[in-house]
Each structure stands twice: as C-alpha cells, then as structure tokens.
Design an enzyme around this catalytic site. Structure first.
Site, PDB file in Angstrom:
ATOM      1  N   ASP A 299       0.871  -1.171   0.000  1.00  0.00           N
ATOM      2  CA  ASP A 299       0.000   0.000   0.000  1.00  0.00           C
ATOM      3  C   ASP A 299       0.919   1.237   0.000  1.00  0.00           C
ATOM      4  OD1 ASP A 299      -2.142   1.691  -0.002  1.00  0.00           O
ATOM      5  OD2 ASP A 299      -3.264   0.588   1.503  1.00  0.00           O
TER       6      ASP A 299
HETATM    7  C1  BGC Z   1      -5.086   3.107   0.110  1.00  0.00           C
HETATM    8  C2  BGC Z   1      -5.167   2.133  -1.029  1.00  0.00           C
HETATM    9  C3  BGC Z   1      -5.057   2.882  -2.342  1.00  0.00           C
HETATM   10  C4  BGC Z   1      -3.741   3.632  -2.349  1.00  0.00           C
HETATM   11  C5  BGC Z   1      -3.480   4.369  -3.649  1.00  0.00           C
HETATM   12  C6  BGC Z   1      -3.876   4.024  -0.003  1.00  0.00           C
HETATM   13  O1  BGC Z   1      -3.895   5.041   0.940  1.00  0.00           O
HETATM   14  O2  BGC Z   1      -5.065   2.390   1.320  1.00  0.00           O
HETATM   15  O3  BGC Z   1      -6.376   1.403  -0.958  1.00  0.00           O
HETATM   16  O4  BGC Z   1      -5.149   1.988  -3.410  1.00  0.00           O
HETATM   17  O5  BGC Z   1      -3.757   4.565  -1.299  1.00  0.00           O
HETATM   18  O6  BGC Z   1      -4.271   5.482  -3.782  1.00  0.00           O
END
Ligand code: BGC
Length: 771
Positions: A299
């Site tokens: 993530d």
């Molecule tokens: C989230 C993810 C997301 C990623 C990219 C993160 O803060 O937890 O689910 O895909 O950001 O935007």
C-alpha cells in the site's frame, strides 16, 4: 537475429507516434501477429518471454520494475522522464491524462534500454467518470451480474485515460460500521463478498486481459484490514488464524481463483506483524497454499511504515522485511530503489528471490498485452458516460437501495393521490455527495440528484416544495427548521433526504458515533410534529444507528451513496416504478456499543433468547435481582440488531414455504439439494433475493449459528410461484478446524431459506462418512 516488431498507431489526436517495442520484450512474439494469435494469452509463451527478458536485465533494472511512483503532476517532471528512461520505474499511478500516459509509455518502450512498458495504476473503485453506488451499496444488490457490469463500465472508461490497472476490488470483510472504509467493502459476509469479488474481478479484467478496455484488478487489502480495533482506520488487528482463514481470507482466495492479477498488502498490523512484512500471509498462504502467480503491491508507502510500526529500525530493514515477506512492488516510498541493491550486495537478499518477484511483475505486463499495445487511443473505446454506462449505474443504484421499513405502506407514493410533496434535507440535491468516497475521477456534473429526478418524474402533476434545511449533513444550525416545519405542514407527504456527506466515510474517515450527524435527528423530530407522513431517504457510506429516528418516520429507504444515477433510481423506487429489492450486506446495530455485531456469530455457552433478557429500565430498584438472565446480551440493547443482515422489504409480499431437502442423509463427496417454494403473493411484480443459510451443529472448532451458503435474485410477477433450489456439495460445508486444515466434518446440519438472515423456515440433513 529476429527482426524487431514495429507497431504504428495514432496515440492522440495531436501526435502520431510510431512505437518500436523494446528488443527483448518482443523477441518471442515476432512470428505471430496479435490479431490471429494472442501471445498474451498463452501461459507457456508468456513464461518464455518472461525468462528471456529477465535474463537480459541488470539488477538495477530489476529493482526498477519493483518501483511504482506517483505521477499525478500535470507536467511531466524531468526527474520522472529520466527515471523511466533509466529503467528505474516499473509502474506509475495517478496520471489520468491519456496524452501524458502515452508519453510516459513512449519513454518506457522507446527510450529505456529494454523497452518494458509501464503499469499505469489508479483507484477506480466504483466507477471512473460514471459512478456506480459505493461498493457496499453494490453489495446490497446481491447481484453479481450488475456488479460485474459496473466494473466493466468502469474499466472501459478508465482505459480511455491509459489506465491499465485498478486498485480494486477492496474485499476486506467489515463488521464494524465505524470504520470509514466499510463503504469500499462488500460487507460482513465471506460468502457474499467472495461471490461479488469474483464478479468485480471478472468485470475489470474481462475474458482477455490483453483486450482493449480490460484492466488488471487488485484484491486488497491483504489481509484483515477491516478488523481495525474500534473501527479506527489503520489501527491494529488481532485475528486468530482460524478466524482469519474462515472469515477474512475466503474472498481473497476466490479472487485468486478467478485470476486476479494483483493483490495489495494492507497497511495494518496483523497479530503483531504488519501485513506488508507478513511472510505467513504472502508466502505461506498466498504462494505456497494458493499458487498465486500474479504480483503483490504494497500500500502507499507501507514498506517504509514498517519502521513506524516499530517492526524495523530503518528503511533498509523495512525493505528487507517486505521483500522477504513477498511484496513484489513498492507503491510510493522508493525505498526498494535505494536499498535493495545494497541488501543484495551484502548477501542478505538472494537475487533469485528478486528474479521471482520481477518475473511476477513482467508476467502481469505480458498478460495485459502491454508489450504489443502500450498506447491508448480513447476513440477505440466507448465514449465516457454513454447510455449503457448510465443505465448500468441506474440499475445498480436501483437494486442497491434497501427498504428498511414501510409502515402502513406509505411507499410507494401515488402519483394520482398526492397533491403536494415537501422535499427537505441536505442530501436531496447534492450532486457531489451522492457519489460517495473514492471518486478521484467521478464527474459531479453527470450526477442526477433525487430532487431533479423527482421533479422530472412528476412534472407538473404534483406541487413540490424544496428546502435543504441544513447546509450539510454535519450542520448544527437549526434556524431553517421552522421553515421546514411550515413546508411539511402544507404537504401531503414529506421526503426527508438525510445521511452522511461523502467526506464522512472512506479512508481515514472513521467515526466513533454513527448516528445521523449534525442536527438531523432534530430535523426529523420537528418534521414529525407536523403529523404528516414522513419518508426518510438516507444516503450514507456505512450502516448508521437509526434508533433515535426509526420511530419518528414511516418509511426508510437506505440508498447508500448511490452514484451518478442515484436520483432517478431513488425517484423510481419512491413512486413504485421499481420495487425495492436490495438486501443488507451488513448488520445495522441499534447502538454503537453492540459493534461488532454480525449475523454469523457463535452461539456461546449462554445464548440469549427473548425470555432470558432484561432491559435496564425494567430492573426493579426496590427488589434488585441478582441474576439478570445470565446470557450473552446487553442490558441496554438486548442482543438483536436494528436490522439484520439480508433484510430488505419490497412493495409486494413474498411468501416462502415448503423448505425441504432431497435427502436426509448424504455421504462425503455428495450433494444435497435444499429447496423452497416462493410466491409473489402481492400485487406488484418485484425481485426477491432468496437466501440459504446453514448451521453445522457440532464442529472441532465452534461454528457460527448461521452461515450464508447461497443466494439467488428472482423476479416474480403477482401470483407467480417458483421453486428455488440450491445444491450444496459437502465441500461447500468445509471450514478450517483446529489444525488449520480445510475439512468437512460428518454430522447434523440445519438449513434455512428465506428473505433475510432471520428466516425461521428450516430443514435439516446429515453428512455421514463414507464406509
Ligand atoms: C489506500 C489504497 C489505495 C492507495 C493508492 C492508499 O492510501 O489504502 O487502498 O489503493 O492509497 O491510492
């Protein structure tokens, strides 16, 4: 030497570019044209191409493939251009201008040494420009077909921007409505979430990933993120392995079996080891047990956060843990880029491990057909928000809305009998708010609000008076409430548009109090005092505790955040053009202290019943009892929810009967058929979601009191009947026992069929060992 393949395509209206794909990527496809044989579809060819390409990569280029960078700037920075050209970037995210994306791809395939195209990622969660209901709303449709179609529409729209990878579906089991990301989830149940996860993966990825308009999906967040303590986003999770396997992992297994190309590691700490550094999850379960051959992305910056969690001392050690655990690509953070080479040089990470990880990423790129076709021409795809997209969004919103209550059949509204309607509330005409969370690209100008849709539907037949009464859903200013009362007084019926504005749910948007925010409950009270029939239409990103308003309204239509076409869907439902057919994918608590409350709880040694519970107000102050029931309940909330999982009313009456099994006893490996007769006993045609629940009475670990094992959406005309049957193989009854092995145990099973998890229509059967 084999000749190089040259593809000539128009990349944008402005520029014609000739793509000469990089040498190695194409060495093995030159004998076939993409039209007659698609090399991206043949696993053997892909493996050969991956191996060939890998053999020519330097360590730095390999690490480059493992690096995903944010490219959201409007202007392409020199830094990014240089990094791509030098082979230091395997993927970008958050760039949605197709000309810019084409330029990035051009640099990658024409100017980098090996010409490896880029993965272009974006959070396309529930639509791109045309927005479907939030995923939790889509889950309320219990309709894999509409969920699949919604994802397909989203994929095609996103592909016009050059996006070839979405970070969806989010399939974290969520049993805590305080958690802001419950909005993005498919609800509390592993079976329902698994079925819908598969539908979403199929929708995004299509039948052929290399086809124009299909994009790679991501099953996220692996794993357990939805169990954040007290629903506080990013908080710790503690999930015993048995529960992890029986409840949280099944949707991921289903997505992997459906061919999801990528998984995303969760931000959260799982049993003391943050998911991004969790070898058990990513190596043992995902690779060894499930044979996943796609890749895992971290993530956002979650690799470096391993140090913040306190698992590691610094970035280099975080990289060591993440790579060892099996995170193939790092999203943002760039710590792989700056530390991995050194870890290899010091002999701490074997380059063979890196080869496997890079192969996972390259395999995905080949499957997506990016080596043949890295560029985007939006004119190859349907126009944004074309009729089919809008109709899909409308259908999804219609099927998602759940009629929670409908006293005295106040709904549907009669076009003939009503003279005037008061439309009151902050969410009647809020084009942005109805789209919900995660709508980076959602186009609010496409939104049709309930107010405008109702006006369009009734024309001049009914007088409509509208007052927002509150600036937004959180407002505590009550000065417009007197006027609301006057408008209500003059109307035949009041439609109150309540709920949460979009910012109140989603990532990092958790709430500890899940009542209607602001002074909405007071608005309900004021309007109720007029004595007029009151219908609450609630748009929200989570289940809300509605106990304080439920008796003050005659009907509640829970529409979630319904997306672009929420207005027409709600108007159709209010006026009976459509009958509500949504069912809750998550339990609605009476009060927040009941959380976690979900239908598939364990029985406990002291199960509560209506006879054994006592309410706090009924304790006799003068003769206090020593024992207050001695069962598992709350003195102030009992043990039942306000609305149960699977609940949802209709404008017709569905009559269930004759729940039966075709065999009282089956052997291991056999199938039992459980059926019920369903009749539409009312006078409107409507759809019903027929649900099958099972209880395994005795297990080597205790089993839930009910588990969903099947569901079907059936449309019946008035008077029409149908027999609905579900086939259950003994494998469908399997669970992870004490030794963490998946198995079905012999014994007695109860089975229920009905229109909610509270159905009482039961039959039973026995599973016996083979001789
Ligand atoms: C989230 C993810 C997301 C990623 C990219 C993160 O803060 O937890 O689910 O895909 O950001 O935007």
């Amino acid at each position: 030497m084999l000749p190089r393949t040259t593809t000539e395509r128009t990349c944008s209206g402005l520029r014609k570019c000739t793509l000469t794909a990089g040498l190695c990527g194409l060495l093995l496809i030159t004998t076939m044209s993409t039209s007659d044989a698609n090399p991206s579809a043949d696993p053997e060819t892909i493996e050969q191409r991956v191996t060939a390409l890998l053999s020519q990569m330097t360590l730095a280029e390999k690490i480059g493939q493992m690096n995903q960078v944010n490219a959201s700037d409007d202007d392409l920075s020199d830094h990014l251009r240089e990094a791509i050209e030098a082979g230091r970037v395997g993927s970008v995210l958050n760039q949605v201008d197709f000309d810019t994306v084409n330029e990035l791809q051009r640099i990658a395939v024409q100017e980098s040494r090996l010409g490896i195209p880029l993965l272009v990622g974006r959070d396309v969660i529930h639509g791109f420009k045309t927005v479907m209901p939030i995923p939790l709303g889509q889950a309320a449709s219990w309709n894999p077909d509409i969920v699949r179609e919604g994802a397909r529409v989203a994929a095609r729209e996103a592909a016009t921007s050059g996006i070839n990878w979405t970070f969806a579906p989010m399939i974290d089991i969520s049993r805590d409505a305080r958690w802001g990301r419950i909005a993005e989830s498919l609800g509390e149940d592993p079976y329902l979430a698994s079925e819908l996860a598969v539908a979403m993966v199929e929708g995004f990825q299509g039948e052929d990933l290399a086809e124009i308009g299909t994009i790679a999906a991501t099953a996220k967040h692996f794993a357990g993120y939805g169990a954040a303590e007290s629903g506080r986003d990013y908080a710790t999770t503690n999930i015993p392995e048995n529960e992890l396997r029986n409840v949280y992992l099944p949707p991921f297994k289903a997505a992997v079996d459906a061919g999801v190309l990528t998984l995303m590691a969760s931000f959260s700490d799982l049993n003391g080891v943050p998911a991004t550094g969790n070898e058990f999850l990513m190596r043992q379960v995902l690779r060894d047990e499930w044979d996943f051959d796609g890749f895992v992305v971290s993530d956002w910056d979650s690799v470096r956060q391993l140090a913040v969690h306190g698992l590691t001392e610094n970035d280099r050690e975080s990289v060591y843990e993440a790579v060892t655990a099996g995170v193939d690509m790092e999203m943002a953070g760039e710590s792989y880029l700056y530390n991995l080479e050194d870890l290899v040089a010091k002999g701490r990470i074997d380059v063979a491990i890196i080869d496997v990880m890079v192969a996972n990423i390259l395999r995905a790129k080949f499957r997506l057909g990016l080596f043949e076709n890295p560029f985007t021409d939006p004119t190859d795809l349907p126009a944004i928000a074309h009729d089919h997209a809008l109709q899909t969004a409308r259908k999804a919103a219609t099927q998602s809305a759940v009629l929670l209550k409908n006293d005295a059949n106040v709904l549907p509204l009669s076009m003939d009998k009503l003279r005037s309607i008061a439309i009151i509330g902050p969410l009647a005409d809020a084009p942005y708010e109805q789209l919900g969370t995660w709508i980076f690209d959602g186009d609010r100008d496409l939104s049709v609000t309930p107010l405008s849709a109702i006006r369009a539907l009734v024309g001049d037949r009914i007088d409509i008076r509208y007052l927002p009464a509150m600036e937004n859903s959180r407002s505590k200013a009550t000065k417009a409430f007197d006027e609301a009362s006057v408008i209500a007084q003059d109307a035949d019926v009041v439609l109150l548009f309540l709920g949460e504005e979009s910012i109140l749910s989603g990532e990092a948007h958790s709430r500890a109090d899940i009542n209607l925010p602001g002074d909405q409950a007071e608005l309900v009270r004021v309007v109720r005092e007029t004595g007029k029939p009151v219908v609450a239409v609630i748009q929200a990103g989570r289940p809300l505790t509605l106990t304080n308003i439920v008796d003050k309204v005659d009907a509640i239509l829970f529409a979630w955040h319904p997306g672009t076409m929420g207005g027409p869907a709600i108007a159709d439902l209010l006026f009976g053009v459509e009958s509500p057919s949504g069912k809750l994918p998550v339990t609605f608590p009476r009060m927040v202290g009941q959380i976690p409350i979900y239908y598939s709880q364990k029985n406990t040694g002291k199960p509560p019943s209506p006879e054994t519970i006592v309410h706090i107000d009924d304790i006799d102050a003068h003769a206090p009892q020593l024992s207050l029931g001695m069962t598992a309940f709350h003195l102030d909330a009992g043990y039942t929810p306000l609305y149960a999982f699977g609940h949802g009313l209709s404008y017709t009456e569905f009559d269930y009967r004759d729940v039966a099994v075709n065999a009282n006893e089956i052997r291991m490996g056999e199938t039992v058929t459980i059926s019920a007769r369903l009749k539409n006993a009312g006078d409107v045609g409507a759809a019903e979601v027929v649900q099958l629940y099972v209880r395994d009475l005795v297990g080597n670990v205790t089993r839930p009191v009910r588990e969903l094992k099947g569901f079907r959406r059936v449309h019946l005309e008035p008077g029409e009947s149908v027999t609905v049957d579900f086939e259950l193989h003994t494998d469908d009854l399997a669970f992870y026992g004490r030794d963490m092995q998946l198995m079905t145990e012999p014994g007695q099973f109860h089975a229920w069929i009905g229109g909610s998890s509270e159905t009482q229509l039961r039959t039973e059967f026995r599973v016996v060992e083979n001789d």
